[in-house]
Design a protein around this motif. Structure first.
Motif: not given
Length: 215
Positions: A127-152
């Protein structure tokens, strides 16, 4: 101190104030040692029940662990309260049997609580590992969010969301490399470099799938 904390302290004080008021108003003094042993253990058990959330250690993020520690402490308190009230009403002379009964209850409480705390610590690690490493996925999604109009980019966002959020220390460098490629892809999207976006999306997908396969 917040109003909620004040109300909580007031609520927790009701039992102590009421119990002591009844004890000193209805009792005749002096009392034998057995009564004072019961009196002391009732207060100790009540304090243990109130402090049970602090026993959870690494398991504090899980409500189930809070329930298990509180349930064990509440059961101990009720047992001590019941036996203590009987002792106070009977007021037997001598302290041996009163102390022995309370020590048996305390031992039962320890046998009930300690295995639960040990299991909670082991269970809390993922559980602690889950919370500690969650930013990896969150960071990537946040960076890509503004360009989601591109299919890739949209496909990558979905792949990141479906990826495990837990991780291992040996994969930290791989994850940093993936995030660096995500930065490059974002820059390519801002510059309208479609060819670069396609190539980077393929590289990121391959790297992310390799990372996920190791979890």
């Amino acid at each position: 101190m917040t109003k909620i904390r004040v109300f909580q302290l007031a609520l927790y004080s009701v039992f102590v104030l009421l119990f002591n008021a009844l004890f000193f108003l209805l009792s005749t003094f002096p009392q034998p040692a057995s009564v004072w042993i019961a009196y002391a253990f009732i207060h100790v058990a009540y304090a243990a029940m109130l402090l049970s959330p602090l026993m959870r250690g690494q398991a504090r993020k899980s409500r189930a662990f809070a329930v298990s520690t509180f349930a064990a402490s509440a059961l101990y308190f009720l047992a001590v309260l019941g036996s203590g009230v009987i002792t106070i009403l009977i007021a037997p002379q001598g302290f041996r049997w009163a102390l022995a009964a309370q020590l048996v209850l305390l031992g039962g409480y320890a046998l009930l609580l300690l295995p639960s705390l040990i299991a909670n610590e082991y269970a809390a690690k993922p559980v602690d590992k889950h919370y500690r490493n969650l930013p990896f996925v969150q960071t990537a999604c946040k960076q890509l969010d503004s360009h989601r109009g591109n299919a890739y980019v949209q496909a990558l966002v979905e792949l990141f969301k479906q990826s495990p959020t837990n991780s291992r220390p040996e994969l930290a460098s791989d994850e940093q490399r993936i995030l660096a490629m995500v930065d490059q892809l974002v820059q390519a999207a801002e510059n309208g470099a479609n060819g670069t976006i396609t190539a980077l999306a393929g590289d990121i997908t391959q790297a992310l799938e390799q990372r996920n396969a190791q979890l």
